[in-house]
Design an enzyme around this catalytic site. Structure first.
Site, short mmCIF file in Angstrom:
data_model
loop_
_atom_site.label_atom_id
_atom_site.label_comp_id
_atom_site.label_asym_id
_atom_site.label_seq_id
_atom_site.Cartn_x
_atom_site.Cartn_y
_atom_site.Cartn_z
N SER A 100 20.44 -49.87 -8.26
CA SER A 100 19.44 -48.82 -8.42
C SER A 100 19.77 -47.99 -9.66
O SER A 100 20.94 -47.83 -10.01
CB SER A 100 19.42 -47.90 -7.19
OG SER A 100 18.60 -46.77 -7.41
N PRO A 110 26.53 -35.35 -5.87
CA PRO A 110 26.20 -35.08 -4.46
C PRO A 110 24.81 -34.49 -4.26
O PRO A 110 24.19 -34.69 -3.21
CB PRO A 110 27.29 -34.09 -4.03
CG PRO A 110 28.44 -34.41 -4.93
CD PRO A 110 27.83 -34.77 -6.25
N ASP A 111 24.30 -33.74 -5.26
CA ASP A 111 22.99 -33.12 -5.09
C ASP A 111 21.84 -33.99 -5.61
O ASP A 111 20.69 -33.55 -5.61
CB ASP A 111 22.96 -31.74 -5.77
CG ASP A 111 23.24 -31.81 -7.26
OD1 ASP A 111 23.65 -32.88 -7.74
OD2 ASP A 111 23.04 -30.79 -7.95
N LYS A 126 26.51 -47.53 -3.61
CA LYS A 126 26.08 -48.59 -4.52
C LYS A 126 27.02 -48.67 -5.72
O LYS A 126 27.40 -49.76 -6.17
CB LYS A 126 24.64 -48.35 -4.99
CG LYS A 126 23.58 -48.67 -3.94
CD LYS A 126 22.19 -48.44 -4.49
CE LYS A 126 21.11 -48.74 -3.45
NZ LYS A 126 21.03 -50.16 -3.08
#
Length: 227
Positions: A100, A110-111, A126
């Site tokens: 992806s 993280p955000d 991933k």
């Protein structure tokens, strides 16, 4: 096997136990290439749709809450690792991994929205699987498609890039952040065909809208444009 008139179909769980992995190993026997296109899939409860619509009606922004039946750690890391290990064990020469966009260190935070969905940190898992493949010793090609659509393939100009640069400049290129699933499948096929051009490489892929640019047909030239 591409020359099989009646290819065999194997069904197994990439996150399963010994018997499932044995079945997957049997499926890879005598294969030159393996394509890994597995991914955890977020799901949305119906009541979340209602809550989001109601919030919009009263002028509030609300991110709907998703959940996973199988978490990304299980599918995108453990399941992917299982497939890589089996490919190496069975002597596969080339692994094509469909991952992806958004996995580069500067985007994979993280955000990041995709990491927040269902508290799954899907991009992080991933990225871990990609790193494992790159260190496996196998020849690999990693494809990072943009948002996947069900539109007709073969009708658009495809654009390739690296390190998520296309996420920043797709508009200036007259492109979309998305790409039809059919075109991703074609990139996979052509990556196997032109292995020498894409071995040990990872690249991002998006598309232009129909009619904007010429539909991509020359994949050899497309791959030669990669750094």
């Amino acid at each position: 096997h591409s020359d099989d008139e009646d290819p065999e179909i194997y069904v197994g769980d990439i996150c399963g136990g010994t018997q499932d992995l044995a079945t997957l190993g049997e499926a890879m026997q005598d294969c030159d290439a393996v394509v890994i296109a597995t991914s955890a899939v977020p799901k949305l409860r119906k009541r979340e749709i209602v809550k989001t619509i109601l919030s919009k009606l009263i002028g509030k922004k609300r991110m709907p809450k998703f959940y996973y039946n199988q978490m990304p750690e299980e599918v995108d890391w453990v399941g992917c690792k299982n497939q890589i290990d089996l490919a190496k064990e069975k002597g596969v020469e080339h692994v094509v991994l469909v991952s992806s966009m958004g996995v580069s260190p500067r985007k994979n935070t993280p955000d990041a929205m995709l990491n927040q969905i269902g508290d799954g940190n899907i991009l992080m898992w991933k990225a871990k699987a990609e790193e494992y493949l790159m260190k496996s010793g196998l020849d690999y090609t990693i494809i990072h498609p943009g948002g996947l659509t069900d539109k007709q393939g073969g009708e658009r100009q495809l654009l390739l890039g690296v390190n998520d640069e296309l996420l920043d400049n797709f508009e200036s290129l007259g492109a979309l952040r998305s790409i039809p699933r059919d075109d991703v499948a074609e990139l996979v096929i052509q990556s196997i065909r032109y292995k020498d051009l894409v071995a040990k490489k990872s690249f991002d892929a998006i598309s232009k809208d129909v009619g904007k640019g010429l539909a991509t047909k020359d994949f050899e030239s497309l791959f030669k444009s990669l750094p």
